[in-house]
Enzyme design. Structure first.
Site, PDB file in Angstrom:
ATOM      1  N   GLU A  36     -50.328  12.910 -78.522  1.00  0.00           N
ATOM      2  CA  GLU A  36     -49.385  12.157 -77.689  1.00  0.00           C
ATOM      3  C   GLU A  36     -49.418  10.657 -77.976  1.00  0.00           C
ATOM      4  OE1 GLU A  36     -49.146  13.670 -73.467  1.00  0.00           O
ATOM      5  OE2 GLU A  36     -50.973  14.693 -74.104  1.00  0.00           O
ATOM      6  N   SER A 169     -48.003  16.929 -72.205  1.00  0.00           N
ATOM      7  CA  SER A 169     -46.630  16.810 -72.725  1.00  0.00           C
ATOM      8  C   SER A 169     -46.101  18.114 -73.299  1.00  0.00           C
ATOM      9  CB  SER A 169     -46.539  15.694 -73.782  1.00  0.00           C
ATOM     10  OG  SER A 169     -46.711  14.439 -73.191  1.00  0.00           O
ATOM     11  N   TYR A 238     -38.926  13.430 -74.015  1.00  0.00           N
ATOM     12  CA  TYR A 238     -38.875  12.095 -74.609  1.00  0.00           C
ATOM     13  C   TYR A 238     -37.611  11.834 -75.428  1.00  0.00           C
ATOM     14  CZ  TYR A 238     -43.658  12.498 -73.080  1.00  0.00           C
ATOM     15  OH  TYR A 238     -44.774  12.712 -72.316  1.00  0.00           O
ATOM     16  N   ARG A 277     -49.532  12.897 -61.151  1.00  0.00           N
ATOM     17  CA  ARG A 277     -48.307  13.684 -61.017  1.00  0.00           C
ATOM     18  C   ARG A 277     -48.685  15.160 -61.045  1.00  0.00           C
ATOM     19  NH1 ARG A 277     -45.682  13.531 -65.881  1.00  0.00           N
ATOM     20  NH2 ARG A 277     -45.729  15.808 -65.977  1.00  0.00           N
ATOM     21  N   ASP A 279     -47.288  19.059 -61.205  1.00  0.00           N
ATOM     22  CA  ASP A 279     -46.126  19.843 -61.613  1.00  0.00           C
ATOM     23  C   ASP A 279     -46.126  21.207 -60.921  1.00  0.00           C
ATOM     24  OD1 ASP A 279     -45.467  17.761 -63.280  1.00  0.00           O
ATOM     25  OD2 ASP A 279     -46.429  18.641 -65.038  1.00  0.00           O
ATOM     26  N   GLU A 292     -50.014  22.199 -63.046  1.00  0.00           N
ATOM     27  CA  GLU A 292     -51.089  21.340 -63.542  1.00  0.00           C
ATOM     28  C   GLU A 292     -51.013  19.970 -62.888  1.00  0.00           C
ATOM     29  OE1 GLU A 292     -49.715  19.503 -67.672  1.00  0.00           O
ATOM     30  OE2 GLU A 292     -49.423  21.683 -67.659  1.00  0.00           O
ATOM     31  N   ASN A 294     -51.462  15.816 -63.761  1.00  0.00           N
ATOM     32  CA  ASN A 294     -51.486  14.799 -64.817  1.00  0.00           C
ATOM     33  C   ASN A 294     -52.082  13.514 -64.250  1.00  0.00           C
ATOM     34  OD1 ASN A 294     -49.518  16.106 -67.005  1.00  0.00           O
ATOM     35  ND2 ASN A 294     -48.680  16.480 -64.966  1.00  0.00           N
ATOM     36  N   GLY A 298     -46.837   9.719 -67.889  1.00  0.00           N
ATOM     37  CA  GLY A 298     -46.089   8.788 -68.719  1.00  0.00           C
ATOM     38  C   GLY A 298     -45.515   7.612 -67.941  1.00  0.00           C
TER      39      GLY A 298
END
Length: 330
Positions: A36, A169, A238, A277, A279, A292, A294, A298
């Site tokens: 990443e 990602s 992205y 974050r 998900d 999961e 994070n 990002g």
């Protein structure tokens, strides 16, 4: 009055200098060596720009062995971690900075390890009764048995999701719909991790929840994600035009309250700090499943956390300032 103008001007200049000198020196660590890397560079540049706009004496380093030497020399007041993936988000850098007694943004070593490793996260979710999709942990030796793939299909069902255990990602993540494609997906996932997760496929809405805070986190507006691809993969995340972030998410009030409560529970369970974050998938019956966590999400112009912050009335600079203040309070 004219004779006072230079003095007044000097006063304001000195005031600005004092303000800058009183602000913490912040190092933005970005880049690194993970898959990443390019995303991390984009996150780091955005954060650095915001810090400079806010008046911080900030600078950036591409994380490598020479960067470690530079950190030892500089001894910044705070490191803003904009690293994603392995050797950045997995506790490696957090442990190093702990040993140097240097403050940094986001979660600590243990939390970073737990959240980055999808296998460890799954085990903890299951133990604590957090709703998550059914799964099976795979190691390379498990594939020696010729019946292993058929058994896996019987246990997990099709379609199934194959994930590398320690990537972000959506790198090393595949949705498999046919039995003959299972083995190749697993082998591809093993290129990124020594363990692989086979997970039940949840058909429904993909949602994400950003949280800000230490002990009592603020939950930002829930985002619903749609993608041009089969799922919200690396390309979708992205590439402008490949996704849509829908705020507020198109879910009912009961689902919203349920997801908020679970998000707070998970944030506390994983001992997250600063921001993170989480998900989710929300199935067609309105039942949420945690995918999961994070710990360094990002911070690019296309990223979810800045979008959630904007929906809450917070500019990107204000978001960065909040993360800095939370790190210094940790």
């Amino acid at each position: 009055m004219q004779t006072l103008e230079p003095t007044v001007r000097l006063f304001f200049i000195m005031e600005e200098v004092v303000e800058i000198l009183s602000k913490e020196r912040i190092l933005v660590l970005m880049g690194g060596t993970s898959a990443e890397r390019e995303v991390s560079l984009r996150s780091g540049k955005a954060v650095l720009s915001a810090l400079l706009t806010l008046g911080y004496p900030a600078y950036a380093l591409d994380y490598n062995h020479s960067a470690i030497d530079q950190i030892l020399i500089d001894k910044p007041d705070l490191v803003f971690l904009a690293l994603h993936g392995q050797n950045g988000e997995d506790g490696t850098v957090q442990g190093l900075l702990d040993s140097l007694d240097i403050a940094y943004t986001g979660s600590g070593l243990t939390s970073s390890v737990l959240c980055m490793d999808k296998v460890l996260s799954k085990k903890l979710f299951k133990y604590e009764g957090i709703p998550t999709a059914g799964y099976k942990i795979l190691k390379k030796k498990d594939l020696i048995d010729s019946d292993a793939i058929h058994t896996l299909k019987e246990e997990i069902g099709l379609p199934m999701v194959i994930k590398a255990a320690t990537q972000g990602s959506s790198i090393g993540t595949y949705i498999v719909r046919n039995e003959e494609d299972i083995l190749s997906a697993i082998n591809n996932a093993f290129l990124y991790s020594h363990e692989v997760l086979a997970e039940e496929f949840i058909d429904g809405k993909e949602l994400t929840v950003a949280l800000l805070g230490n002990e009592q986190p603020e939950v930002l507006p829930i985002i619903e994600i749609t993608s041009q691809n089969e799922f919200y993969d690396y390309e979708s995340k992205y590439t402008q035009g490949m996704f849509e972030h829908i705020i507020p998410a198109r879910i009912d009030r009961i689902s919203e309250e349920n997801i908020i409560n679970i998000s707070k529970q998970v944030y506390e369970l994983m001992n997250c700090k600063g921001f993170a974050r989480i998900d989710f998938m929300l199935d067609k019956n309105g039942y949420p499943y945690v995918l999961e966590v994070n710990t360094i999400p990002g911070m690019t112009e296309l990223s979810l956390v800045p979008d959630a912050a904007r929906a809450a009335g917070m500019s990107f600079e204000e978001l960065v300032e909040r993360i800095v203040r939370l790190a210094l309070k940790k």
